[in-house]
Design a protein around this motif. Sequence first.
Motif, PDB file in Angstrom:
ATOM      1  N   ILE A 171       0.836  -1.213   0.000  1.00  0.00           N
ATOM      2  CA  ILE A 171       0.000   0.000   0.000  1.00  0.00           C
ATOM      3  C   ILE A 171       0.868   1.260   0.000  1.00  0.00           C
ATOM      4  O   ILE A 171       0.633   2.202  -0.746  1.00  0.00           O
ATOM      5  CB  ILE A 171      -0.954   0.021   1.219  1.00  0.00           C
ATOM      6  CG1 ILE A 171      -1.973  -1.115   1.115  1.00  0.00           C
ATOM      7  CG2 ILE A 171      -1.677   1.360   1.327  1.00  0.00           C
ATOM      8  CD1 ILE A 171      -2.886  -1.256   2.322  1.00  0.00           C
ATOM      9  N   LYS A 172       1.932   1.252   0.824  1.00  0.00           N
ATOM     10  CA  LYS A 172       2.821   2.422   0.918  1.00  0.00           C
ATOM     11  C   LYS A 172       3.509   2.693  -0.433  1.00  0.00           C
ATOM     12  O   LYS A 172       3.647   3.837  -0.850  1.00  0.00           O
ATOM     13  CB  LYS A 172       3.871   2.193   2.007  1.00  0.00           C
ATOM     14  CG  LYS A 172       3.321   2.295   3.411  1.00  0.00           C
ATOM     15  CD  LYS A 172       3.147   3.750   3.816  1.00  0.00           C
ATOM     16  CE  LYS A 172       2.456   3.852   5.171  1.00  0.00           C
ATOM     17  NZ  LYS A 172       2.119   5.233   5.524  1.00  0.00           N
TER      18      LYS A 172
ATOM     19  N   LYS B 107      10.981   2.045   6.554  1.00  0.00           N
ATOM     20  CA  LYS B 107      10.048   3.027   7.109  1.00  0.00           C
ATOM     21  C   LYS B 107       8.603   2.559   6.958  1.00  0.00           C
ATOM     22  O   LYS B 107       7.803   2.666   7.889  1.00  0.00           O
ATOM     23  CB  LYS B 107      10.230   4.383   6.420  1.00  0.00           C
ATOM     24  CG  LYS B 107      11.362   5.196   7.010  1.00  0.00           C
ATOM     25  CD  LYS B 107      11.374   6.575   6.368  1.00  0.00           C
ATOM     26  CE  LYS B 107      12.582   7.372   6.828  1.00  0.00           C
ATOM     27  NZ  LYS B 107      12.852   8.497   5.907  1.00  0.00           N
ATOM     28  N   SER B 108       8.271   2.045   5.768  1.00  0.00           N
ATOM     29  CA  SER B 108       6.899   1.576   5.540  1.00  0.00           C
ATOM     30  C   SER B 108       6.574   0.414   6.453  1.00  0.00           C
ATOM     31  O   SER B 108       5.474   0.320   6.996  1.00  0.00           O
ATOM     32  CB  SER B 108       6.710   1.102   4.092  1.00  0.00           C
ATOM     33  OG  SER B 108       7.226   2.024   3.194  1.00  0.00           O
ATOM     34  N   LEU B 109       7.555  -0.466   6.632  1.00  0.00           N
ATOM     35  CA  LEU B 109       7.351  -1.639   7.493  1.00  0.00           C
ATOM     36  C   LEU B 109       7.029  -1.191   8.919  1.00  0.00           C
ATOM     37  O   LEU B 109       6.083  -1.671   9.543  1.00  0.00           O
ATOM     38  CB  LEU B 109       8.606  -2.517   7.473  1.00  0.00           C
ATOM     39  CG  LEU B 109       8.551  -3.786   8.327  1.00  0.00           C
ATOM     40  CD1 LEU B 109       7.480  -4.727   7.804  1.00  0.00           C
ATOM     41  CD2 LEU B 109       9.893  -4.495   8.329  1.00  0.00           C
ATOM     42  N   LEU B 110       7.783  -0.197   9.402  1.00  0.00           N
ATOM     43  CA  LEU B 110       7.566   0.259  10.779  1.00  0.00           C
ATOM     44  C   LEU B 110       6.213   0.950  10.921  1.00  0.00           C
ATOM     45  O   LEU B 110       5.524   0.791  11.923  1.00  0.00           O
ATOM     46  CB  LEU B 110       8.692   1.183  11.215  1.00  0.00           C
ATOM     47  CG  LEU B 110      10.038   0.475  11.345  1.00  0.00           C
ATOM     48  CD1 LEU B 110      11.150   1.451  11.681  1.00  0.00           C
ATOM     49  CD2 LEU B 110       9.979  -0.634  12.394  1.00  0.00           C
ATOM     50  N   GLU B 111       5.824   1.715   9.894  1.00  0.00           N
ATOM     51  CA  GLU B 111       4.502   2.352   9.900  1.00  0.00           C
ATOM     52  C   GLU B 111       3.398   1.295   9.972  1.00  0.00           C
ATOM     53  O   GLU B 111       2.393   1.477  10.631  1.00  0.00           O
ATOM     54  CB  GLU B 111       4.303   3.153   8.597  1.00  0.00           C
ATOM     55  CG  GLU B 111       5.074   4.435   8.546  1.00  0.00           C
ATOM     56  CD  GLU B 111       4.358   5.537   9.302  1.00  0.00           C
ATOM     57  OE1 GLU B 111       3.276   5.937   8.839  1.00  0.00           O
ATOM     58  OE2 GLU B 111       4.867   5.976  10.351  1.00  0.00           O
ATOM     59  N   THR B 112       3.625   0.187   9.275  1.00  0.00           N
ATOM     60  CA  THR B 112       2.624  -0.881   9.234  1.00  0.00           C
ATOM     61  C   THR B 112       2.545  -1.613  10.570  1.00  0.00           C
ATOM     62  O   THR B 112       1.466  -1.983  11.024  1.00  0.00           O
ATOM     63  CB  THR B 112       2.997  -1.912   8.150  1.00  0.00           C
ATOM     64  OG1 THR B 112       3.214  -1.211   6.934  1.00  0.00           O
ATOM     65  CG2 THR B 112       1.904  -2.937   7.965  1.00  0.00           C
TER      66      THR B 112
END
Lengths: 179, 174
Positions: A171-172, B107-112
Amino acid sequence: MSLLKLFLIFVKIGAILLGGGYVILPIMINEFSEKRQLVTKEEIINYFALAQSLPGIVAANITMFIGYKLKGKLGAVTAMIGIIFAPFWTIILLASIIGNCIHNQYLQGLLWGVGTAVIALLLLTVREMWQNSKRDLFFYLMFILALIALLIFKLSPVNTVIIFSFVGIFIKIFQKGRT
Amino acid sequence: MNYFILIYEFFKIGLFSFGGGYATIPFLYHLSEVYGWYTLQELKQMIAIASVTPGPVGINVATYAGLKTSGILGSGLATLSEIIPSFILVILISKILKKFHESFIVKSLLETLKPISCAMLLSVSVGLLRPQIFDIKAMILLITLLILSYKSKKDPIFYMVIAGITGIAIKIFL
């Protein structure tokens, strides 16, 4: 610094480490930056940030970063064994004491009470994580979907992390591509 | 008790739990459901003791769970297996520190993982609360503790002590 010295410092840190994970940061800064000037304060703060973004126990991660920085692979192992040394034997000792008098009614009362406190602490942790997050549409969507997967479909935690990580990153990347 | 299963399960916890402190609890809860190594009551005891003894909670609770499962050897194996993934990652990442932290994927992984961790801990709380939902005394204690926490933020030990004393007092007076 010798490996033995490194080991002893971490035994001490493990023995005085009480309470939440953030307690370890000021202790590390005090031991390795202020007292001994082996690692700068900025480096320790960086390691801590990094330790939080890696899987596993945050305190274990930062311990190994510092051990590795000071003495390489062997240093990381030494630091790690040092920090779990005192807690390990404390648990073994306490568990055997509790096992021996588990039928004592006051101990039962005590365990009933702290068992209830554990639920309160878990709920407080959820609240804290919730407040510390940027809550956008993405956050709510992932939260609701994960909750459904866990509570209704009984998905295991490992599978939840794997599946949702892929979905989240996808999604990101998609969002980034559109902007 | 099969030590390979123990090592494998705790290795997975070390590899997939994010967020420190109580992040390993959902995994331990799942293990009790799948293998029945300990009861939910025992899990609560383990968390309580891990929180009030020195050392990182996530490590302490692994030590205790291993002990429950298969004695001192089990507690050593569980503790080490949980740390090994961290060890490997720390060695690998020490070489590419900056790049790793600024990578878009990381970064995306941590946001998730933030909302996922919230959901996992909430679902464990629900699971642990379920057998106690008709225990009026426990519910009053729980709500009191939550109200106390709204007034000011306290150390975990504070809640343990208050709740422990309450538990003993109930045995003496009621």
